[in-house]
Design a protein around this motif. Sequence first.
Motif, short mmCIF file in Angstrom:
data_model
loop_
_atom_site.label_atom_id
_atom_site.label_comp_id
_atom_site.label_asym_id
_atom_site.label_seq_id
_atom_site.Cartn_x
_atom_site.Cartn_y
_atom_site.Cartn_z
N ARG A 28 -10.12 -27.16 20.40
CA ARG A 28 -11.06 -26.12 20.81
C ARG A 28 -10.96 -24.87 19.93
NH1 ARG A 28 -10.40 -26.03 27.42
NH2 ARG A 28 -11.46 -28.02 27.85
N LEU A 29 -9.76 -24.61 19.44
CA LEU A 29 -9.55 -23.43 18.60
C LEU A 29 -9.55 -23.77 17.12
CD1 LEU A 29 -6.74 -21.60 20.64
CD2 LEU A 29 -9.22 -21.22 20.69
N ASP A 30 -9.91 -25.02 16.79
CA ASP A 30 -9.97 -25.48 15.41
C ASP A 30 -8.62 -25.33 14.70
OD1 ASP A 30 -11.30 -26.66 13.26
OD2 ASP A 30 -11.94 -24.74 12.41
N LEU A 31 -7.55 -25.73 15.40
CA LEU A 31 -6.20 -25.55 14.88
C LEU A 31 -5.45 -26.87 14.68
CD1 LEU A 31 -5.02 -22.52 17.07
CD2 LEU A 31 -5.67 -22.47 14.65
N LEU A 32 -6.13 -28.00 14.81
CA LEU A 32 -5.45 -29.28 14.67
C LEU A 32 -4.84 -29.48 13.28
CD1 LEU A 32 -7.46 -32.00 16.62
CD2 LEU A 32 -5.06 -31.38 16.90
N ALA A 33 -5.45 -28.88 12.28
CA ALA A 33 -4.96 -29.07 10.91
C ALA A 33 -4.00 -27.96 10.49
CB ALA A 33 -6.13 -29.13 9.93
N VAL A 34 -3.66 -27.08 11.43
CA VAL A 34 -2.80 -25.93 11.14
C VAL A 34 -1.43 -26.14 11.79
CG1 VAL A 34 -2.54 -23.43 11.39
CG2 VAL A 34 -4.82 -24.43 11.08
N PRO A 35 -0.32 -25.88 11.08
CA PRO A 35 0.99 -25.99 11.72
C PRO A 35 1.08 -25.04 12.92
CG PRO A 35 1.23 -25.85 9.34
CD PRO A 35 -0.22 -25.54 9.64
N MET A 36 1.32 -25.60 14.10
CA MET A 36 1.38 -24.81 15.32
C MET A 36 2.52 -25.31 16.20
SD MET A 36 -1.01 -22.51 15.20
CE MET A 36 -1.19 -21.97 16.91
N GLU A 37 3.20 -24.39 16.85
CA GLU A 37 4.25 -24.75 17.79
C GLU A 37 3.63 -25.13 19.14
OE1 GLU A 37 7.85 -21.82 16.33
OE2 GLU A 37 6.14 -20.96 17.40
N VAL A 38 4.17 -26.18 19.75
CA VAL A 38 3.75 -26.61 21.09
C VAL A 38 4.98 -26.50 21.99
CG1 VAL A 38 2.81 -28.46 22.51
CG2 VAL A 38 1.99 -28.15 20.16
N VAL A 39 4.98 -25.53 22.87
CA VAL A 39 6.12 -25.28 23.75
C VAL A 39 5.96 -26.12 25.01
CG1 VAL A 39 7.45 -23.55 25.00
CG2 VAL A 39 6.29 -22.93 22.86
N LEU A 40 6.97 -26.90 25.33
CA LEU A 40 6.96 -27.78 26.49
C LEU A 40 7.91 -27.22 27.54
CD1 LEU A 40 7.20 -31.17 24.56
CD2 LEU A 40 5.13 -29.97 25.29
N GLY A 41 7.40 -26.98 28.74
CA GLY A 41 8.21 -26.39 29.79
C GLY A 41 7.96 -27.04 31.14
N GLY A 42 8.68 -26.58 32.15
CA GLY A 42 8.61 -27.18 33.47
C GLY A 42 9.66 -28.27 33.60
N GLY A 43 10.11 -28.51 34.82
CA GLY A 43 11.22 -29.41 35.06
C GLY A 43 11.05 -30.82 34.53
N VAL A 44 9.82 -31.36 34.56
CA VAL A 44 9.59 -32.73 34.09
C VAL A 44 9.90 -32.85 32.61
CG1 VAL A 44 7.88 -34.56 33.81
CG2 VAL A 44 7.89 -33.18 35.90
N LEU A 45 9.59 -31.80 31.84
CA LEU A 45 9.76 -31.86 30.39
C LEU A 45 11.11 -31.31 29.93
CD1 LEU A 45 6.16 -30.84 29.27
CD2 LEU A 45 7.09 -33.12 29.64
N THR A 46 11.62 -30.27 30.60
CA THR A 46 12.90 -29.72 30.17
C THR A 46 14.07 -30.61 30.56
OG1 THR A 46 13.03 -28.36 32.19
CG2 THR A 46 12.06 -27.35 30.23
N ALA A 47 13.82 -31.63 31.39
CA ALA A 47 14.87 -32.61 31.69
C ALA A 47 15.22 -33.45 30.47
CB ALA A 47 14.44 -33.52 32.84
N ARG A 48 14.33 -33.47 29.48
CA ARG A 48 14.56 -34.18 28.21
C ARG A 48 14.87 -35.66 28.44
NH1 ARG A 48 15.67 -30.36 23.87
NH2 ARG A 48 15.77 -28.24 24.72
N ASP A 49 14.12 -36.30 29.32
CA ASP A 49 14.29 -37.73 29.53
C ASP A 49 14.06 -38.47 28.21
OD1 ASP A 49 14.24 -40.23 31.39
OD2 ASP A 49 12.39 -40.37 30.20
N PRO A 50 14.94 -39.38 27.82
CA PRO A 50 14.81 -40.04 26.51
C PRO A 50 13.49 -40.77 26.31
CG PRO A 50 17.01 -40.38 27.38
CD PRO A 50 16.22 -39.74 28.48
#
Length: 323
Positions: free
Chosen positions: A245-267
């Motif tokens: 939507r922001l025309d950023l797919l071709a641009v290096p961007m950080e994607v921060v993942l949060g919340g208990g489901v993701l910060t549990a770092r399940d393999p």
Amino acid sequence: MRTVLAVDGGNSKTDVALVREDGSVIATGRAGAFQPQTAGVGAAIDVIGDAVRSALGEGAAAPYADHVAAYVAGADLPVEEDALRAEILRRGYGTEATVGNDTFALLRAGASGPAGVAVVCGAGINAVAVSPSGEVARYPALGRLTGDWGGGLGLGEEALWHAVRAEDGRGPASALTSAIREHFGTRTVEEVSLAIHFGELPYGRLNELVPVLMAVAARGDGVARSLVARMAEEVVVLAVVALRRLDLLAVPMEVVLGGGVLTARDPLMSELLERGFAERAPQAKPIVADVAPIMGAALLGLDALGATEEARARLRAHFHAAT
């Protein structure tokens, strides 16, 4: 020196931090869940006051700071943000206030700068993207009404659904059946469903089934693995669409993942996410949040005051030391 009252309000708890303009932290506090959509705007703002008093003592009285930076669950639409901001100002908690969804705090806490994408997968699921020029892409995040799927409660519901059907023969066999029986100490999975139906078991306890689901998936159960795979796909889709939507797919961007489901770092989840981003958004850099979102709310408050980079560094150092 001006001050910021930073607020990170979530479905399970509300954190506050009182911060000086130079980035030094005066006090932090915590109170109960921030739930304006179920408890009402007034009750939700009461929780902020409770959290401040836990930090400063029962005698603390408004105004608490010059600027209130509140990034909270339940602020999913501009009209909801406006209502919460108006109530904060009416109470005199601060002379100025900014209210946004809690995904903005997650993004600011986990990314190296203001731009990037944040996907939160806790009890629910949501995402936001901010471009380097400040443009925003976000979702209504009202659950199934607005096309959302997943989060801790959603995964718990799905795990229970499949376990019931495996138990009574309508669905394929799954180790989720025995795992859920064992978790709740019941003879059948149906007993769990009936306990929820009759109010004997709080609905929110379905969130407890996320680690149960992950453990069953790790042992190779096909049904459980399909749910984990679908959850990973949803996380990737939220981020990819926001970037597009922001025309950023071709641009290096950080994607921060949060919340208990993701910060549990399940393999398994981590592997699926890494593969999904590599295939769909190769320029994206996934980052699992390693610091509480309250730091992001405080940084956004300092941004609003025009604080120095030295002040931001001091604030980051405080919260990283506390992690």
